[in-house]
Design a protein around this motif. Sequence first.
Motif, mmCIF file in Angstrom:
data_model
loop_
_atom_site.group_PDB
_atom_site.id
_atom_site.type_symbol
_atom_site.label_atom_id
_atom_site.label_comp_id
_atom_site.label_asym_id
_atom_site.label_seq_id
_atom_site.Cartn_x
_atom_site.Cartn_y
_atom_site.Cartn_z
ATOM 1 N N GLU A 272 44.007 51.313 29.428
ATOM 2 C CA GLU A 272 44.170 52.653 29.987
ATOM 3 C C GLU A 272 45.612 52.890 30.422
ATOM 4 O O GLU A 272 46.155 53.989 30.231
ATOM 5 N N TYR A 286 47.530 63.097 22.025
ATOM 6 C CA TYR A 286 46.976 61.882 21.445
ATOM 7 C C TYR A 286 47.462 61.708 20.002
ATOM 8 O O TYR A 286 47.662 60.594 19.533
ATOM 9 N N MET A 304 40.776 56.952 18.277
ATOM 10 C CA MET A 304 40.004 57.708 19.252
ATOM 11 C C MET A 304 38.607 57.111 19.434
ATOM 12 O O MET A 304 38.077 57.081 20.545
ATOM 13 N N LEU A 307 38.931 54.090 21.766
ATOM 14 C CA LEU A 307 39.064 54.476 23.177
ATOM 15 C C LEU A 307 37.734 54.943 23.745
ATOM 16 O O LEU A 307 37.374 54.601 24.869
ATOM 17 N N ARG A 308 36.991 55.723 22.963
ATOM 18 C CA ARG A 308 35.701 56.220 23.436
ATOM 19 C C ARG A 308 34.695 55.093 23.581
ATOM 20 O O ARG A 308 33.978 55.002 24.578
ATOM 21 N N HIS A 313 39.340 56.200 27.353
ATOM 22 C CA HIS A 313 39.882 57.535 27.127
ATOM 23 C C HIS A 313 40.463 58.080 28.420
ATOM 24 O O HIS A 313 39.846 58.006 29.476
#
Length: 335
Positions: A272, A286, A304, A307-308, A313
Motif C-alpha cells: 500500500e 493508476y 488492478m 491490488l483488489r 487498493h
Amino acid sequence: MIGTSDVMKRLFDRIRMAARVSGAVLISGETGSGKELVARAIHQASGRSGRFVAVDCGAVPEDLIESELFGYRRGAFTTAMTDKAGLFEEAQGGTLFLDEIANTSRRFQAKLLRALQERQTRRIGDLVYRALDIRVIAACNCDLRELVARGEFREDLYYRLNVFGVRVPPLRERREDIPLLVDAILQSRKRISASALERLQSYAFPGNVRELENVIESAVYTAPGGTIEIQHLSIVAEPVEREAPDRLEVRNFWESVARPYADRLITRRHVEDVVRAGLERTGGSYRKLMALFNMPESDYKRFMDFLRRHRCHVDYREFRKRAAERPHDTGEIES
C-alpha cells in the motif's frame, strides 16, 4: 479439517447448517485458511449425488472463464472445433465451487446472476437452454461488501450468493489446533521438539494452514535427524512487519513488490505504501503507474486485479485533489 478449538467447533456447526440450506453459500476467509475444504465438507454433508466441481476464478483468464463455465457449441468461435460442456453441466446434481469470485468481471457477473436466477444455462453459440440442478458455493478472501460499495461487484449477485454465509477463521485465532495440525502433516515421519512447537504457536501465520504445511514440509527435509528443532523452521519469531525493508526500490512491480509480498518478505502495508507513493507522483492516476513501476500497459488489468485481490487498493481521490493544488513530480520512485 482438523481442530478442537471453540472457533472450529462453531465452524463445524455452521457447515452442518449450510449443508441443509438449498440456496447458495458464500465462504469468506483469508488465503490459505481452508475455504475449499469447507466447501467440500458442505457438499459431502448435503448428500447431493453429483460431483464437486471447483474452479479458481482468479486463475482462469477473463476471456476463457465464460466458455469454461457455460461451455460452447462447435463453431461458436474460431477454436471451437467440437461441442464442449461447461462446468455448470459437469456439476449437475452436485456442487459448483467458485473460488475467488471477486476476481470476475461485471460482464461475467451479470451472466452468472442470470443463470442462478433462472436455474438454467446455455452454451456459447447455442440456442438450447439446459435446466440446472446444482448447489453453488462461492468463496472470497476479501470483504465482498466493500467491493459492492465501491461498485466493483454486483450488489444483486452478492445477495444471490450470500444466502448463507460461512466464515473460516485464520490460524492465529485457533493456535491451540496447531499441534494437531502438525501431527497430521508430519504423519509420523519425524517428531517435533516442544520448543519448535512453541515457536509455531507464537507465530501469526499470515499464510494460515497452507503456510504451516509449507513450513513443516520444509523442516522435514532440512532436519538431519528424527526431530525438528527451532532452527529447522523457516519462520521468524517476530511479526513479519519488523523484518521487512524500510525502503523498497520499484524497478519492476512484479519483481520488486509482488514477488517479495508472495514470499512473505514484505506485508500488505508495504505494498500500500508503494502504491500510495506512486499515486502521489502520478497525481492519482493508476494508469500512469504502469510506466512508473516499469510495467507494460497491457499489465494494467492484471495490476488492478492484484491490488483488489490482496486488498491493497488505495483511494486515488486525495492525490488528484493535491495534484490540482500544486505541480506534480513524475520522477523515479522509492518507498
